[in-house]
Design a protein around this motif. Structure first.
Motif, PDB file in Angstrom:
ATOM      1  N   ALA A   1      64.086  49.756  -0.333  1.00 23.49           N
ATOM      2  CA  ALA A   1      63.583  50.705   0.681  1.00 23.49           C
ATOM      3  C   ALA A   1      62.775  49.997   1.764  1.00 23.49           C
ATOM      4  CB  ALA A   1      62.708  51.765   0.007  1.00 23.49           C
ATOM      5  N   ARG A   2      62.164  48.862   1.424  1.00 22.69           N
ATOM      6  CA  ARG A   2      61.256  48.188   2.362  1.00 22.69           C
ATOM      7  C   ARG A   2      61.882  47.906   3.728  1.00 22.69           C
ATOM      8  NH1 ARG A   2      59.874  44.249  -0.732  1.00 22.69           N
ATOM      9  NH2 ARG A   2      57.954  45.148  -1.549  1.00 22.69           N
ATOM     10  N   PRO A   3      63.079  47.266   3.772  1.00 19.73           N
ATOM     11  CA  PRO A   3      63.650  47.005   5.107  1.00 19.73           C
ATOM     12  C   PRO A   3      63.959  48.281   5.890  1.00 19.73           C
ATOM     13  CG  PRO A   3      65.119  46.215   3.353  1.00 19.73           C
ATOM     14  CD  PRO A   3      63.860  46.650   2.695  1.00 19.73           C
TER      15      PRO A   3
ATOM     16  N   LEU B   1      62.177  51.040   5.796  1.00 21.05           N
ATOM     17  CA  LEU B   1      60.887  51.484   6.340  1.00 21.05           C
ATOM     18  C   LEU B   1      60.433  50.580   7.481  1.00 21.05           C
ATOM     19  CD1 LEU B   1      58.412  52.527   3.516  1.00 21.05           C
ATOM     20  CD2 LEU B   1      58.961  53.778   5.601  1.00 21.05           C
ATOM     21  N   GLN B   2      60.685  49.284   7.325  1.00 20.57           N
ATOM     22  CA  GLN B   2      60.295  48.349   8.396  1.00 20.57           C
ATOM     23  C   GLN B   2      61.023  48.686   9.688  1.00 20.57           C
ATOM     24  OE1 GLN B   2      60.946  44.669   6.367  1.00 20.57           O
ATOM     25  NE2 GLN B   2      58.787  44.131   6.423  1.00 20.57           N
ATOM     26  N   ARG B   3      62.322  48.965   9.571  1.00 20.95           N
ATOM     27  CA  ARG B   3      63.094  49.304  10.775  1.00 20.95           C
ATOM     28  C   ARG B   3      62.602  50.611  11.377  1.00 20.95           C
ATOM     29  NH1 ARG B   3      67.701  47.504   7.480  1.00 20.95           N
ATOM     30  NH2 ARG B   3      67.998  49.663   6.826  1.00 20.95           N
ATOM     31  N   MET B   4      62.274  51.570  10.513  1.00 20.37           N
ATOM     32  CA  MET B   4      61.845  52.883  11.016  1.00 20.37           C
ATOM     33  C   MET B   4      60.496  52.783  11.729  1.00 20.37           C
ATOM     34  SD  MET B   4      63.282  54.946   7.737  1.00 20.37           S
ATOM     35  CE  MET B   4      63.351  56.673   8.147  1.00 20.37           C
ATOM     36  N   MET B   5      59.624  51.964  11.155  1.00 19.62           N
ATOM     37  CA  MET B   5      58.316  51.741  11.789  1.00 19.62           C
ATOM     38  C   MET B   5      58.516  51.032  13.134  1.00 19.62           C
ATOM     39  SD  MET B   5      55.101  49.907   9.942  1.00 19.62           S
ATOM     40  CE  MET B   5      55.545  48.192  10.056  1.00 19.62           C
TER      41      MET B   5
ATOM     42  N   GLN C   1      53.980  53.061  -4.055  1.00 19.48           N
ATOM     43  CA  GLN C   1      53.813  51.622  -3.800  1.00 19.48           C
ATOM     44  C   GLN C   1      54.086  51.294  -2.328  1.00 19.48           C
ATOM     45  OE1 GLN C   1      55.300  49.192  -7.056  1.00 19.48           O
ATOM     46  NE2 GLN C   1      55.705  47.510  -5.642  1.00 19.48           N
ATOM     47  N   LEU C   2      55.113  51.900  -1.775  1.00 21.22           N
ATOM     48  CA  LEU C   2      55.427  51.662  -0.356  1.00 21.22           C
ATOM     49  C   LEU C   2      54.298  52.169   0.535  1.00 21.22           C
ATOM     50  CD1 LEU C   2      59.180  52.678  -0.562  1.00 21.22           C
ATOM     51  CD2 LEU C   2      58.357  50.398   0.106  1.00 21.22           C
ATOM     52  N   SER C   3      53.710  53.288   0.142  1.00 25.57           N
ATOM     53  CA  SER C   3      52.637  53.843   0.991  1.00 25.57           C
ATOM     54  C   SER C   3      51.395  52.954   0.946  1.00 25.57           C
ATOM     55  CB  SER C   3      52.307  55.283   0.602  1.00 25.57           C
ATOM     56  OG  SER C   3      51.482  55.299  -0.521  1.00 25.57           O
ATOM     57  N   GLU C   4      51.215  52.254  -0.174  1.00 27.31           N
ATOM     58  CA  GLU C   4      50.080  51.320  -0.245  1.00 27.31           C
ATOM     59  C   GLU C   4      50.356  50.056   0.566  1.00 27.31           C
ATOM     60  OE1 GLU C   4      49.737  51.013  -4.472  1.00 27.31           O
ATOM     61  OE2 GLU C   4      48.678  52.944  -4.634  1.00 27.31           O
ATOM     62  N   GLU C   5      51.628  49.715   0.673  1.00 24.29           N
ATOM     63  CA  GLU C   5      52.012  48.471   1.328  1.00 24.29           C
ATOM     64  C   GLU C   5      52.078  48.597   2.851  1.00 24.29           C
ATOM     65  OE1 GLU C   5      56.108  46.002   1.302  1.00 24.29           O
ATOM     66  OE2 GLU C   5      55.416  46.638  -0.665  1.00 24.29           O
TER      67      GLU C   5
ATOM     68  N   THR D   1      57.160  39.680  20.343  1.00 22.50           N
ATOM     69  CA  THR D   1      57.226  38.724  19.239  1.00 22.50           C
ATOM     70  C   THR D   1      58.209  39.206  18.183  1.00 22.50           C
ATOM     71  OG1 THR D   1      55.390  39.867  18.234  1.00 22.50           O
ATOM     72  CG2 THR D   1      54.864  37.910  19.510  1.00 22.50           C
ATOM     73  N   ALA D   2      58.672  40.482  18.360  1.00 19.51           N
ATOM     74  CA  ALA D   2      59.547  41.132  17.375  1.00 19.51           C
ATOM     75  C   ALA D   2      58.938  41.060  15.983  1.00 19.51           C
ATOM     76  CB  ALA D   2      60.951  40.554  17.396  1.00 19.51           C
ATOM     77  N   ILE D   3      57.608  41.093  15.948  1.00 17.07           N
ATOM     78  CA  ILE D   3      56.943  41.058  14.653  1.00 17.07           C
ATOM     79  C   ILE D   3      56.709  42.484  14.178  1.00 17.07           C
ATOM     80  CG2 ILE D   3      54.640  40.740  13.660  1.00 17.07           C
ATOM     81  CD1 ILE D   3      54.739  37.921  14.672  1.00 17.07           C
ATOM     82  N   THR D   4      57.140  42.743  12.973  1.00 20.74           N
ATOM     83  CA  THR D   4      56.844  44.017  12.341  1.00 20.74           C
ATOM     84  C   THR D   4      55.706  43.735  11.373  1.00 20.74           C
ATOM     85  OG1 THR D   4      59.165  44.552  12.479  1.00 20.74           O
ATOM     86  CG2 THR D   4      57.819  45.946  11.084  1.00 20.74           C
ATOM     87  N   ASP D   5      54.588  44.352  11.649  1.00 20.76           N
ATOM     88  CA  ASP D   5      53.372  44.005  10.939  1.00 20.76           C
ATOM     89  C   ASP D   5      53.192  44.878   9.706  1.00 20.76           C
ATOM     90  OD1 ASP D   5      51.085  42.661  10.543  1.00 20.76           O
ATOM     91  OD2 ASP D   5      49.969  43.584  12.177  1.00 20.76           O
ATOM     92  N   ARG D   6      53.113  44.257   8.561  1.00 20.65           N
ATOM     93  CA  ARG D   6      52.772  45.019   7.364  1.00 20.65           C
ATOM     94  C   ARG D   6      51.358  44.631   6.965  1.00 20.65           C
ATOM     95  NH1 ARG D   6      57.134  42.999   4.553  1.00 20.65           N
ATOM     96  NH2 ARG D   6      55.700  42.603   2.862  1.00 20.65           N
TER      97      ARG D   6
END
Ligand code: NIG
Ligand code: FE
Length: 421
Positions: free
Chosen positions: A120-122, A124-128, A157-161, A407-412
């Motif tokens: 799921a992580r990627p 969510l990263q794309r959606m963000m 876990q995703l919401s914490e991350e 920078t195309a950085i997706t910040d987690r």
């Protein structure tokens, strides 16, 4: 003496949606994760000093998207069904033969919690990165106690991350699992007496959703499940009138649901019921598009009835894999008859209302969470016209820059947030 703030977004071309019309050349001061002040650039520059500054000249600033309906945690994938549908196959037919939701249930049950999080992580990263700063995620591919809990723990876990807000919905009533198809009443009892109490005890969900649909859960079963959820503090949502007029809108009205979602087949009586009960109609045109159906939800009838609609992606492994709220807004203009401004409002304030969060997010207002998207276009007409192409210039979640196109950085949360902008 100027007040020092975390972030200043200066001189934007247009700012939208907000509580007041702020003309060209507005600035926004952000501090402590919130919008501290909005006003003419000169005035704001005289009052505040930003630790970081974004140049908004020629750019549109919108509120962050609120995606109020997704199923983005799941095991495996179902591209085969998509290919079958494109060759003439039918979604309900494929489902009745054991595909559809039940295929995802088999793959989700086989996955570990960590595999669900990792896959799921990627997404969510794309959606963000595409501007969604609040995202609802449903369970519903587990359909037994342990597997539903596993999904909800993955969501937690995703919401914490992630630095965006993730809202969790229990959807044990997404489908009748294979092992209970001979005794559906027993499955409804398990949902009400075992799953809901345990989910509530662990504080794993805020909402409870039911797929009230021909061949899935009928009105009576839906009401029973949603009321059991309410007794345990879970607020109701309904998948209503998606493939047939199944009474889902009336169910949503009867239990006082926060939202009724899909509504492709909603009737005039259904619309009246939603209106009377203050339920937020949530339209998911990506699903209609993806299932290659012609009957888009009657958005204009809902709006003409005085209802404020929301739009959302419905991101899931089968009926819609679209993740971008901008793409959904574009489809809403093309197929639901919304204006570009109405589509952006439905994707922001509408979504916030569909999650009971209109006091926290969904508009650019002083005091609200600083969930903002800076777009490299001057207004929403240009943005929607380019809906398949535009990516945000910068996305800010609770005052923190979580995506920067330079920078195309997706910040987690595990990365530092001091990249240059
Ligand atoms: O919202 N309608 C029910 N649930 C999803 C479909 C999920 C799936 O096909 O896996 C929806 O469209
Ligand atoms: Fe859905």
């Amino acid at each position: 003496m100027k007040t020092s703030v975390d972030l200043m977004i200066e001189n934007v071309e247009r700012l939208f949606p907000g509580h007041k019309e702020v003309c060209k050349g507005a600035s926004v001061a952000v501090d402590g994760g919130r919008i501290q002040a909005i006003g003419p650039a000169q005035k704001i520059a005289g009052l505040f000093d930003g630790t970081r500054t974004l140049d908004g000249r020629g750019k549109l600033l919108t509120a962050g998207f609120v995606d109020s309906h997704t199923h983005l945690v799941f095991g495996g994938e179902r591209s085969g069904e998509f290919v079958l549908r494109c060759a003439g196959g039918d979604y309900e037919q494929i489902a009745s033969e054991g595909g559809g939701i039940r295929a995802s249930v088999r793959m989700t049950r086989a996955a570990t919690l960590q595999q669900l999080v990792d896959s799921a992580r990627p997404r969510l990263q794309r959606m963000m990165a595409a501007g969604s700063t609040t995202i609802e995620i449903k369970s519903g591919y587990g359909l037994d106690l342990e597997s539903e809990l596993k999904m909800l723990r993955a969501i937690r876990q995703l919401s914490e991350e992630f630095p965006i807000e993730i809202v969790s919905t229990f959807m044990g009533a997404h489908e009748i699992p294979d092992e209970w198809r001979h005794d559906r009443a027993e499955y409804v009892r398990i949902i009400c007496e075992q799953m809901i109490p345990q989910v509530a005890r662990e504080g794993l969900a805020e909402f409870c959703d039911v797929f009230c649909e021909r061949g899935v859960f009928d009105s009576q079963e839906s009401i029973q499940i949603l009321q059991a959820g309410q007794e345990h503090g879970l607020k109701p949502k309904v998948h209503a009138d998606e493939l047939a007029a199944s009474g889902g809108s009336q169910v949503a009205a009867q239990v006082g649901a926060v939202s009724a979602d899909h509504l492709m087949e909603v009737t005039a009586e259904g619309i009246e019921a939603l209106k009377g009960a203050g339920v937020v109609p949530t339209l998911l045109p990506g699903t209609t598009f993806y299932l290659r159906k012609s009957g888009y939800a009657p958005a204009r009838s809902l709006i003409d009835a005085g209802l404020e609609i929301a739009i959302a992606t419905d991101r899931n492994p089968g009926s819609c894999t679209i993740e971008s709220m901008l793409f959904i807004a574009g489809l809403s203009v093309m197929h639901l008859g919304l204006t570009p401004s109405e589509a952006i409002v439905a994707a922001t304030r509408g979504g916030a209302r569909a999650l009971g969060r209109e006091a926290q997010c969904g508009t650019i207002e002083e005091g609200k969470r600083a969930d903002l998207i800076l777009w490299d276009v001057p207004d929403e007409d240009v943005l929607i016209h380019e809906f398949a192409n535009q990516v945000p210039h910068v996305v800010c979640a609770a005052g923190r820059i979580v995506f920067d196109s330079h920078t195309a950085i997706t910040d987690r949360s595990d990365l530092t947030s001091d990249q240059g902008v």
